[in-house]
Design a protein around this motif. Structure first.
Motif, PDB file in Angstrom:
ATOM      1  N   CYS A  74     -38.599  25.961  17.051  1.00 32.21           N
ATOM      2  CA  CYS A  74     -39.013  25.801  15.658  1.00 32.21           C
ATOM      3  C   CYS A  74     -40.341  26.524  15.421  1.00 32.21           C
ATOM      4  CB  CYS A  74     -39.156  24.322  15.334  1.00 32.21           C
ATOM      5  SG  CYS A  74     -39.829  24.016  13.695  1.00 32.21           S
ATOM      6  N   CYS A  77     -43.016  23.150  14.565  1.00 33.76           N
ATOM      7  CA  CYS A  77     -43.367  22.113  15.554  1.00 33.76           C
ATOM      8  C   CYS A  77     -43.166  22.599  16.988  1.00 33.76           C
ATOM      9  CB  CYS A  77     -42.553  20.846  15.304  1.00 33.76           C
ATOM     10  SG  CYS A  77     -40.784  21.034  15.646  1.00 33.76           S
ATOM     11  N   CYS A 143     -36.854  23.988  12.311  1.00 36.00           N
ATOM     12  CA  CYS A 143     -35.819  23.115  12.839  1.00 36.00           C
ATOM     13  C   CYS A 143     -35.098  22.300  11.766  1.00 36.00           C
ATOM     14  CB  CYS A 143     -36.412  22.176  13.883  1.00 36.00           C
ATOM     15  SG  CYS A 143     -37.557  20.954  13.206  1.00 36.00           S
ATOM     16  N   ARG A 145     -36.348  19.645  10.013  1.00 36.93           N
ATOM     17  CA  ARG A 145     -36.958  18.360   9.667  1.00 36.93           C
ATOM     18  C   ARG A 145     -37.848  18.567   8.438  1.00 36.93           C
ATOM     19  NH1 ARG A 145     -38.977  16.085  15.414  1.00 36.93           N
ATOM     20  NH2 ARG A 145     -40.549  17.650  15.027  1.00 36.93           N
ATOM     21  N   CYS A 148     -41.145  20.194   8.706  1.00 38.39           N
ATOM     22  CA  CYS A 148     -41.155  21.565   9.231  1.00 38.39           C
ATOM     23  C   CYS A 148     -40.634  22.586   8.223  1.00 38.39           C
ATOM     24  CB  CYS A 148     -40.306  21.658  10.494  1.00 38.39           C
ATOM     25  SG  CYS A 148     -41.041  20.822  11.887  1.00 38.39           S
TER      26      CYS A 148
HETATM   27 ZN   LIG Z   1     -39.769  21.687  13.642  1.00 41.12          ZN
END
Ligand SMILES: [Zn+2]
Length: 151
Positions: A74, A77, A143, A145, A148
């Protein structure tokens, strides 16, 4: 399981394709499967590809169905996340001797329609898959989320 009668009698590893083998196939289309694993972008296990190679009047066309997943990092993160891969590859190749010099120059300037291949040469299918995965990985930034997501 796919019926084994579909596979080309001559062994195809799926890595390098000998052009003269597929264009002289009396049955027309050549079908085979290849499995590919790369470190960058990292594949989750192997990515499989069902290939169909079709001879044409002045060259050949290649169709591939890729299936598998990549493990990408990612951009936010830095955790690894899994991206499913379901891609189709469609490429046309024209034999060197059918291409005029001015067309070759034109082809270098624009990324339209076809690539040139040596009739007695080989196609690097593994590299073709790699190029597609690199492009796909560049389209994946985070990713997924909520924290993110790129704004
Ligand atoms: Zn992430």
């Amino acid at each position: 399981m796919e019926p084994t009668s579909e596979t080309f009698p001559q062994e195809q590893s799926g890595e390098r394709l000998k052009v003269s083998d597929v264009v002289r196939n009396p049955k027309g289309a050549t079908r085979f499967q290849g499995n590919y694993a790369f470190e960058d972008p990292k594949t989750a296990g192997v990515i499989s590809c069902n290939w169909q190679v079709q001879p044409e009047a002045a060259g050949l066309s290649i169709h591939g169905k890729l299936h598998g997943a990549m493990e990408l990092e990612c951009g936010r993160c830095l955790e690894t996340y899994r991206v499913p891969v379901d891609l189709e590859i469609d490429e046309r190749f024209v034999f060197d001797r059918f291409v005029e010099r001015h067309e070759k120059e034109k082809e270098l300037q624009s990324d339209d329609f076809f690539e040139v291949v040596d009739e007695e040469g080989e196609l690097d299918l593994k590299d073709l898959v790699h190029q597609f995965l690199i492009l796909e990985a560049e389209n994946q930034l985070a990713c997924g989320r909520p924290e993110c997501r790129f704004a």
